[in-house]
Design a protein around this motif. Structure first.
Motif, PDB file in Angstrom:
ATOM      1  N   PRO A  10       0.886  -1.094   0.139  1.00  0.00           N
ATOM      2  CA  PRO A  10      -0.034   0.117  -0.082  1.00  0.00           C
ATOM      3  C   PRO A  10       0.708   1.250   0.010  1.00  0.00           C
ATOM      4  O   PRO A  10       0.362   2.371  -0.475  1.00  0.00           O
ATOM      5  CB  PRO A  10      -0.936  -0.157   1.109  1.00  0.00           C
ATOM      6  CG  PRO A  10      -0.254  -1.051   2.062  1.00  0.00           C
ATOM      7  CD  PRO A  10       0.537  -2.146   1.087  1.00  0.00           C
ATOM      8  N   MET A  11       2.038   1.131   0.491  1.00  0.00           N
ATOM      9  CA  MET A  11       2.820   2.537   0.354  1.00  0.00           C
ATOM     10  C   MET A  11       3.851   2.329  -0.716  1.00  0.00           C
ATOM     11  O   MET A  11       4.920   2.507  -0.524  1.00  0.00           O
ATOM     12  CB  MET A  11       3.480   2.525   1.987  1.00  0.00           C
ATOM     13  CG  MET A  11       2.806   2.984   2.926  1.00  0.00           C
ATOM     14  SD  MET A  11       3.568   3.241   4.654  1.00  0.00           S
ATOM     15  CE  MET A  11       3.188   1.536   5.306  1.00  0.00           C
ATOM     16  N   VAL A  31      -2.057  -9.361  -3.930  1.00  0.00           N
ATOM     17  CA  VAL A  31      -1.083 -10.064  -2.906  1.00  0.00           C
ATOM     18  C   VAL A  31      -0.095  -8.883  -2.242  1.00  0.00           C
ATOM     19  O   VAL A  31       0.715  -8.342  -3.032  1.00  0.00           O
ATOM     20  CB  VAL A  31      -0.104 -10.949  -3.707  1.00  0.00           C
ATOM     21  CG1 VAL A  31       0.717 -11.574  -2.899  1.00  0.00           C
ATOM     22  CG2 VAL A  31      -0.648 -11.995  -4.561  1.00  0.00           C
ATOM     23  N   ILE A  32      -0.278  -8.752  -0.949  1.00  0.00           N
ATOM     24  CA  ILE A  32       0.550  -7.583  -0.379  1.00  0.00           C
ATOM     25  C   ILE A  32       1.849  -8.230  -0.113  1.00  0.00           C
ATOM     26  O   ILE A  32       1.986  -9.335   0.471  1.00  0.00           O
ATOM     27  CB  ILE A  32      -0.199  -7.338   1.044  1.00  0.00           C
ATOM     28  CG1 ILE A  32      -1.661  -6.641   0.612  1.00  0.00           C
ATOM     29  CG2 ILE A  32       0.559  -6.130   1.649  1.00  0.00           C
ATOM     30  CD1 ILE A  32      -1.961  -5.576  -0.246  1.00  0.00           C
ATOM     31  N   VAL A  33       2.832  -7.505  -0.677  1.00  0.00           N
ATOM     32  CA  VAL A  33       4.423  -8.159  -0.360  1.00  0.00           C
ATOM     33  C   VAL A  33       4.940  -7.668   0.698  1.00  0.00           C
ATOM     34  O   VAL A  33       4.937  -6.258   1.098  1.00  0.00           O
ATOM     35  CB  VAL A  33       5.129  -7.543  -1.727  1.00  0.00           C
ATOM     36  CG1 VAL A  33       6.421  -8.020  -1.509  1.00  0.00           C
ATOM     37  CG2 VAL A  33       4.433  -8.028  -3.154  1.00  0.00           C
ATOM     38  N   LEU A 202      -5.228  -0.339   4.146  1.00  0.00           N
ATOM     39  CA  LEU A 202      -4.288  -1.230   4.343  1.00  0.00           C
ATOM     40  C   LEU A 202      -3.202  -0.652   5.268  1.00  0.00           C
ATOM     41  O   LEU A 202      -2.503  -1.193   5.947  1.00  0.00           O
ATOM     42  CB  LEU A 202      -3.884  -1.714   2.943  1.00  0.00           C
ATOM     43  CG  LEU A 202      -4.622  -2.623   2.152  1.00  0.00           C
ATOM     44  CD1 LEU A 202      -4.437  -2.790   0.929  1.00  0.00           C
ATOM     45  CD2 LEU A 202      -4.649  -4.019   3.060  1.00  0.00           C
ATOM     46  N   ILE A 203      -3.002   0.764   4.910  1.00  0.00           N
ATOM     47  CA  ILE A 203      -2.034   1.244   5.673  1.00  0.00           C
ATOM     48  C   ILE A 203      -2.326   1.616   7.182  1.00  0.00           C
ATOM     49  O   ILE A 203      -1.428   1.289   7.869  1.00  0.00           O
ATOM     50  CB  ILE A 203      -1.502   2.828   4.950  1.00  0.00           C
ATOM     51  CG1 ILE A 203      -0.837   2.552   3.685  1.00  0.00           C
ATOM     52  CG2 ILE A 203      -0.631   3.664   6.045  1.00  0.00           C
ATOM     53  CD1 ILE A 203      -0.605   3.926   2.866  1.00  0.00           C
ATOM     54  N   GLU A 204      -3.519   2.004   7.280  1.00  0.00           N
ATOM     55  CA  GLU A 204      -4.152   2.080   8.714  1.00  0.00           C
ATOM     56  C   GLU A 204      -3.939   0.780   9.544  1.00  0.00           C
ATOM     57  O   GLU A 204      -3.169   0.558  10.530  1.00  0.00           O
ATOM     58  CB  GLU A 204      -5.551   2.346   8.751  1.00  0.00           C
ATOM     59  CG  GLU A 204      -5.845   3.943   8.591  1.00  0.00           C
ATOM     60  CD  GLU A 204      -5.650   4.602   9.678  1.00  0.00           C
ATOM     61  OE1 GLU A 204      -6.308   4.382  10.626  1.00  0.00           O
ATOM     62  OE2 GLU A 204      -4.805   5.579   9.566  1.00  0.00           O
ATOM     63  N   GLU A 205      -4.182  -0.233   8.752  1.00  0.00           N
ATOM     64  CA  GLU A 205      -4.300  -1.838   9.230  1.00  0.00           C
ATOM     65  C   GLU A 205      -2.827  -2.106   9.739  1.00  0.00           C
ATOM     66  O   GLU A 205      -2.461  -2.392  10.762  1.00  0.00           O
ATOM     67  CB  GLU A 205      -4.668  -2.803   8.360  1.00  0.00           C
ATOM     68  CG  GLU A 205      -6.028  -2.985   8.518  1.00  0.00           C
ATOM     69  CD  GLU A 205      -6.644  -3.610   9.792  1.00  0.00           C
ATOM     70  OE1 GLU A 205      -6.017  -4.589  10.196  1.00  0.00           O
ATOM     71  OE2 GLU A 205      -7.613  -2.842  10.015  1.00  0.00           O
TER      72      GLU A 205
END
Ligand SMILES: N[C@@H](CCC(=O)N[C@@H](CS)C(=O)NCC(=O)O)C(=O)O
Length: 208
Positions: A10-11, A31-33, A202-205
């Motif tokens: 996300p970033m 897919v979040i890496v 996603l960044i918050e999470e």
């Protein structure tokens, strides 16, 4: 199976590709890496280990596409029903400014943030010439055009708009009124808001 697999963080510049995916309305699996433990499937698809990386599971086989600008262009080509491709009259502006943003603009911003100085006498050797010349040229384009190709939003605006939006947000480009007004038009896009919302959540999470 979704039509696209989307490796992202996300970033990252993955935000650009997510917006492009939303503009085209395609079905994708993200897919979040984890930077410290990159998935084998990402490394197999893109040995650079960079995000965004997109795999299109097309009817004729898997297609790997990397580089934000190329991902944007590919998605527009592969999904013409989204009407993000240029007309014949718009093609020159579409290609010119997308490549300008991916080359000179990106290099000028990166060079400045890294503190790399180009001596005046060597500006002719670097593609962007100078930061001021590059950003001034981009600004002047938007003095006379609402979008990259005139009055109509195309996929080129996802890439060029992201460079401008990102640069203004992080203060790496000057808040010239023409660029700020362009960023305002970009941010008003419903798909921009939807895609940003997902990455911001996603960044918050991740911060919890
Ligand atoms: N030229 C690439 C740059 C991609 C890139 O540098 N991505 C960064 C995140 S913004 C990345 O994956 N960094 C992780 C790494 O290099 O290990 C593009 O335009 O997509």
């Amino acid at each position: 199976m979704a039509a696209y697999t989307f490796f992202t963080h996300p970033m990252s510049r993955g935000q650009i590709a997510r917006w492009a995916l939303h503009e085209t309305g395609v079905d994708y699996e993200q897919v979040i890496v984890d930077w410290a433990n990159k998935p084998a499937a990402l490394m197999a698809a893109n040995p650079m280990g960079k995000v965004p990386t997109v795999i299109h599971h097309s009817e004729t086989g898997d297609r790997v596409i990397t580089e934000c600008a190329a991902i944007c262009a590919y998605l527009a080509e592969a999904n013409p029903e989204a009407e993000l491709l240029p007309s014949d009259a718009e093609l020159a502006d579409y290609l010119r400014w997308m490549f300008f943003a991916a080359g000179p603009v990106e290099q000028a911003i990166l060079g400045k943030s890294m503190g790399w100085d180009v001596p005046k006498e060597r500006e002719g050797m670097v593609g962007f010439g100078s930061f001021d010349r590059t950003l001034g040229t981009l600004r002047d384009h938007f003095a006379g055009s609402d979008f990259v190709c005139g009055e109509r939003f195309t996929m080129a605006d996802v890439y060029v708009g992201s460079q401008v939006d990102w640069g203004l947000t992080f203060g790496s480009i000057p808040p010239e009124p023409e660029l700020v007004a362009y960023a305002d038009r970009i941010q008003a896009r419903p798909h921009y808001k939807a895609a940003k919302g997902i990455d911001n959540d996603l960044i918050e999470e991740m911060r919890k």
